[in-house]
Design a protein around this motif. Sequence first.
Motif, PDB file in Angstrom:
ATOM      1  N   CYS A  21       0.815  -1.288  -0.011  1.00  0.00           N
ATOM      2  CA  CYS A  21       0.005  -0.022  -0.125  1.00  0.00           C
ATOM      3  C   CYS A  21       0.837   1.390  -0.028  1.00  0.00           C
ATOM      4  O   CYS A  21       0.606   2.407  -0.742  1.00  0.00           O
ATOM      5  CB  CYS A  21      -0.911   0.020   1.168  1.00  0.00           C
ATOM      6  SG  CYS A  21      -2.199  -1.211   1.084  1.00  0.00           S
ATOM      7  N   ASN A  22       1.973   1.243   0.682  1.00  0.00           N
ATOM      8  CA  ASN A  22       2.784   2.501   0.722  1.00  0.00           C
ATOM      9  C   ASN A  22       3.445   2.637  -0.531  1.00  0.00           C
ATOM     10  O   ASN A  22       3.581   3.837  -0.803  1.00  0.00           O
ATOM     11  CB  ASN A  22       4.046   2.136   1.946  1.00  0.00           C
ATOM     12  CG  ASN A  22       3.451   2.544   3.165  1.00  0.00           C
ATOM     13  OD1 ASN A  22       2.432   2.772   3.470  1.00  0.00           O
ATOM     14  ND2 ASN A  22       4.075   1.983   4.405  1.00  0.00           N
ATOM     15  N   LEU A  25       0.758   4.287  -2.572  1.00  0.00           N
ATOM     16  CA  LEU A  25       0.352   5.772  -1.976  1.00  0.00           C
ATOM     17  C   LEU A  25       1.491   6.859  -2.104  1.00  0.00           C
ATOM     18  O   LEU A  25       1.407   7.994  -2.548  1.00  0.00           O
ATOM     19  CB  LEU A  25       0.000   5.960  -0.476  1.00  0.00           C
ATOM     20  CG  LEU A  25      -1.227   4.882  -0.168  1.00  0.00           C
ATOM     21  CD1 LEU A  25      -1.158   4.912   1.578  1.00  0.00           C
ATOM     22  CD2 LEU A  25      -2.270   5.589  -0.560  1.00  0.00           C
ATOM     23  N   ASP A  26       2.924   6.393  -1.826  1.00  0.00           N
ATOM     24  CA  ASP A  26       4.081   7.365  -1.861  1.00  0.00           C
ATOM     25  C   ASP A  26       5.061   7.044  -3.092  1.00  0.00           C
ATOM     26  O   ASP A  26       5.708   7.811  -3.314  1.00  0.00           O
ATOM     27  CB  ASP A  26       4.906   7.081  -0.669  1.00  0.00           C
ATOM     28  CG  ASP A  26       3.927   7.695   0.539  1.00  0.00           C
ATOM     29  OD1 ASP A  26       3.085   8.459   0.224  1.00  0.00           O
ATOM     30  OD2 ASP A  26       4.203   6.927   1.724  1.00  0.00           O
ATOM     31  N   ARG A  27       4.851   5.964  -3.708  1.00  0.00           N
ATOM     32  CA  ARG A  27       5.651   5.571  -5.046  1.00  0.00           C
ATOM     33  C   ARG A  27       7.190   5.258  -4.358  1.00  0.00           C
ATOM     34  O   ARG A  27       8.117   5.620  -5.039  1.00  0.00           O
ATOM     35  CB  ARG A  27       5.484   6.499  -6.071  1.00  0.00           C
ATOM     36  CG  ARG A  27       4.507   6.639  -6.736  1.00  0.00           C
ATOM     37  CD  ARG A  27       4.020   5.070  -7.400  1.00  0.00           C
ATOM     38  NE  ARG A  27       2.775   5.403  -8.029  1.00  0.00           N
ATOM     39  CZ  ARG A  27       2.197   4.245  -8.709  1.00  0.00           C
ATOM     40  NH1 ARG A  27       2.723   3.119  -8.499  1.00  0.00           N
ATOM     41  NH2 ARG A  27       1.022   4.454  -9.092  1.00  0.00           N
TER      42      ARG A  27
END
Length: 65
Positions: A21-22, A25-27
């Motif tokens: 997920c990270n 979200l943040d690439r």
Amino acid sequence: MHKYFSKNQQRPIVNHFEGICNYFLDRTISGVMEGINHRIKLIMRQGYGFSNARQFSRSCISLLF
């Protein structure tokens, strides 16, 4: 999980769900950290001749600069 995934396929996804997920979200990825860890392990393999821990830690810190 989805009914098309087997238990063997679900386990890694569930275990690493937060990291997956990270990424979306943040690439962000952990490639840089993995590269640093690889270099430290290389120094450890080559560093059997270090006379003390301070010399080893200086070599590891020099990787960052």
